[in-house]
Design a protein around this motif. Structure first.
Motif, PDB file in Angstrom:
ATOM      1  N   LYS A   3       1.129  -1.269   0.210  1.00  0.00           N
ATOM      2  CA  LYS A   3       0.415  -0.153  -0.117  1.00  0.00           C
ATOM      3  C   LYS A   3       0.765   1.026  -0.410  1.00  0.00           C
ATOM      4  CE  LYS A   3      -3.043   2.955   0.545  1.00  0.00           C
ATOM      5  NZ  LYS A   3      -4.255   2.822  -0.678  1.00  0.00           N
ATOM      6  N   TYR A  15       0.821   5.380  -0.079  1.00  0.00           N
ATOM      7  CA  TYR A  15      -0.554   6.320   0.121  1.00  0.00           C
ATOM      8  C   TYR A  15       0.608   6.930  -0.995  1.00  0.00           C
ATOM      9  CZ  TYR A  15      -2.995   5.053   4.171  1.00  0.00           C
ATOM     10  OH  TYR A  15      -3.278   4.212   5.096  1.00  0.00           O
ATOM     11  N   ALA A  72       3.444   2.738   3.190  1.00  0.00           N
ATOM     12  CA  ALA A  72       3.124   2.397   4.273  1.00  0.00           C
ATOM     13  C   ALA A  72       3.413   0.313   4.608  1.00  0.00           C
ATOM     14  CB  ALA A  72       1.080   2.543   3.997  1.00  0.00           C
ATOM     15  N   GLY A 117       1.929   1.219   9.868  1.00  0.00           N
ATOM     16  CA  GLY A 117       0.672   0.550   8.947  1.00  0.00           C
ATOM     17  C   GLY A 117      -0.366  -0.569   9.728  1.00  0.00           C
ATOM     18  N   THR A 172      -3.841   0.893   8.380  1.00  0.00           N
ATOM     19  CA  THR A 172      -3.925   0.743   7.053  1.00  0.00           C
ATOM     20  C   THR A 172      -4.730  -0.669   6.224  1.00  0.00           C
ATOM     21  OG1 THR A 172      -2.166   2.392   6.728  1.00  0.00           O
ATOM     22  CG2 THR A 172      -2.670   0.749   4.668  1.00  0.00           C
ATOM     23  N   ASN A 218      -7.566  -1.410   7.496  1.00  0.00           N
ATOM     24  CA  ASN A 218      -9.070  -0.388   6.550  1.00  0.00           C
ATOM     25  C   ASN A 218      -8.517  -1.658   5.109  1.00  0.00           C
ATOM     26  OD1 ASN A 218      -9.337   1.194   8.589  1.00  0.00           O
ATOM     27  ND2 ASN A 218      -7.960   3.170   7.386  1.00  0.00           N
TER      28      ASN A 218
END
Ligand code: ADP
Ligand code: MG
Lengths: 290, 275
Positions: free
Chosen positions: A29, A31, A40, A63, A66, A69
């Motif tokens: 991931k 950002y 992250a 993270g 993250t 999510n």
């Protein structure tokens, strides 16, 4: 799948749990706020078995949120795959997972709707999904609250009960949907030690009955060992899996475990791993956002 | 569609309602307010009778009738039918304007809150018109509307309309993202604005049709409003909702509507993104 009537027991309560295997494969991931790439998560892989109480620990800003999510479908992933049982949640052609009642998030500060009573809160999921009528949903909500020791409080508003009760009701609100995974992001972070220990026991009791897979983020190592089957230690950002600690303390567990020798050894083992990463994170000046 | 259902009557709220009068009478602020009004009336009386009593008429105030004369005159008109007829007429005008403002203003504010394109198009002209005071509209409204009644109602409408729209919009901005996410994670996938058919979820249940989600959605809206109205005080005390420190014109109802609709809209967005 048929709905069992014994509402808190649904994941292979007779025998091995069968639902809720979570597979994370090479997850990345990045950002990208205004062109500044922040990586992250970096090729992180995990294999969480059905019904596992899985604890995620790692330094602040590494993270963890993250990761959660991405599983919940709150944001997209850059590459990699996440499977829940055999279902692909997100992958190369599907950067963001569809949200669904099979993965329910219990929020850090609690997200019971303050304008609904506890029972109405619990009944909300099945009602809005159209699987139960309002009357049946409420009846079931009251039943489940009673099972969780909140029988008298169904008619109260979240503001009228203690934070511990509200939190418990929130877990019931998640469980009524018969999720495959519960996702908890540092749920007891702001609580004092005493309340926390009560919450732990309540959660363990619920877990022992439901055997629902739990994805639990924390940075309290004792909490991690006390609650979890396995503790996944993550590296500092970008997050990768550093170490998996198997917690072979038998269940049901109670507070006596905390003073036992195996418990102490496990905490130490985990602490060594986390400490190293925490120092790195500190030196990098990581700041957590959520 | 009652939000606070039979099964779950909030106990604390009933209690706080019953003792409302007693609490008010027991409060110092209440009596201070009463004294302030009485003192104001006395000063007014003295001011307007200054010529009669002291031989020197105060400017402005001295020209007003004293409150005692007003009271005497009022007691005479009280008996007349025309007086009450005026009440009725005024009420009708104000209510017409106000209800019309709600009927148009709330959906308009919600559209502004949930749809970016709508906002881009309609918000700028709205903001151009908003600073114009209602009184300044009077000449124009006399031209617009065929009858006097209608133009009066129109001016009332304008007085309420802008405030309502701004409040609905403001309400939408105060939603805590946690609630949105909680809703999404508990079944938002079927909250659908786009007219698609229900989908199967992973448990093989067919999602109910859209009409059903609409009904539930309405329940959500009304539930929020009812709760906001019934337990304002309790919410203020317990829930850390942004009611207490809000702008004095803010209506919890507007917040409620905006929140509910925005929550639903987010659900729909996600459902679409998931497709
Ligand atoms: N929306 C975002 N935009 C940019 N960077 C973000 C965003 N969310 C988180 N980050 C960054 O990603 C890293 C991991 O964040 P997070 O997952 O919240 O950490 P934690 O492990 O404390 O939960 C942090 O360094 C944070 O600064
Ligand atoms: Mg976090």
């Amino acid at each position: 799948m048929k709905r069992a009537d014994a509402s808190l027991e649904f994941n292979g309560s007779s025998g091995m749990p069968t639902r809720g295997a979570l597979t994370i494969r090479d997850l990345v991931k990045i950002y990208d706020p205004e062109g500044v790439n922040i990586m992250a998560v970096d090729h992180c892989s995990m294999q969480i078995t059905p019904g596992e109480f899985c604890m995620i620990v790692g330094p602040s800003g590494c993270g963890k949120t993250t990761l959660l999510n991405a599983i919940a479908g709150f944001h997209s992933i850059t590459s990699g795959e996440i499977f829940l049982d055999d279902k692909l949640l997100c992958g190369p052609d599907k950067p963001i997972a569809a949200q669904g009642a099979d993965r329910i998030v219990v929020f850090q500060n609690g997200a019971l709707f303050p304008w609904k009573t506890l029972a109405e809160n619990v009944a909300y999921g099945p009602m809005v999904q159209g699987v139960l009528s309002k009357r049946n949903a409420l009846a079931k909500a009251h039943e489940m609250l009673a099972e969780a020791g909140l029988g008298e409080f169904g008619g109260k508003y979240p503001g009228e009960v203690s934070s511990g009760m509200a939190r418990r009701a929130e877990i019931v609100r998640a469980l009524i949907n018969r999720p495959k995974v519960l996702l908890l992001d540092e749920p007891y972070r702001a609580m004092d030690g005493l309340t926390k220990s009560i919450m732990h026991e309540a959660l363990l009791e619920i877990y022992d009955r439901t055997k629902v897979t739990i994805f639990f983020i924390t940075h309290d190592l004792e909490e991690a060992i006390f609650l979890g089957d396995r503790v996944y230690v993550l590296t500092t950002r970008p997050c990768r899996l550093k170490k998996v600690v198997n917690v072979d303390i038998p269940r049901p567990r109670n507070y006596e475990v905390l003073s036992s020798e195996p418990f102490r050894l496990l905490v130490e083992e985990t602490r060594d791993a986390v400490h190293e990463e925490a120092i790195k994170a500190f030196q990098l000046g990581e700041r957590e956002l959520a | 569609m009652v939000s606070v259902s039979e099964v779950s009557r909030p106990i604390g709220i009933a209690r706080s309602r019953r003792s409302f009068l007693r609490r008010t009478l027991g409060r110092q602020e209440f009596w201070r307010g009463c004294v302030a009004i009485v003192v104001f009336l006395i000063l007014w009386e003295i001011g307007s009778r200054s010529g009669e009593w002291f031989g020197y008429t105060l400017p402005h105030v001295g020209l007003l009738p004293p409150p005692s004369d007003v009271a005497v005159a009022w007691s005479k008109v009280l008996m007349k039918w025309g007086y009450w007829e005026s009440w009725y007429q005024s009420f009708k005008r104000v209510l017409t304007g106000f209800i019309a403002a709600q009927i148009i203003g709330i959906p308009f504010g919600l559209m502004l809150a949930v749809n970016k394109y709508f906002r881009d198009i309609f918000f700028p002209p709205f903001e151009v018109l908003r600073p114009i005071p209602p009184l300044a509209w009077v000449p124009a409204s006399l031209i617009f509307w065929p009858t006097n009644e209608m133009s009066i109602a129109f001016v009332t409408f304008l007085g309420a309309f802008f405030t309502i729209v701004i409040n609905v919009l403001g309400g939408a901005r105060t939603i805590d993202v946690r609630y949105l996410r909680a809703v999404q994670s508990m079944g938002a996938s079927q909250w659908d604005l786009g007219g698609r058919r229900g989908r199967r979820d992973d448990l093989g249940r067919r999602h109910a049709g859209r009409w059903r989600s609409r009904l539930l959605h309405l329940e959500f809206v009304y539930g929020r409003i009812a709760a906001a109205n019934r337990c304002r005080h309790d919410l203020d005390r317990h829930c850390r909702l942004p009611f207490k420190h809000r702008h004095p014109h803010d209506r919890p109802q507007c917040h409620a509507l905006a929140q509910a609709v925005l929550i639903r809209k987010t659900g729909a967005d996600h459902a679409q993104a998931a497709q």
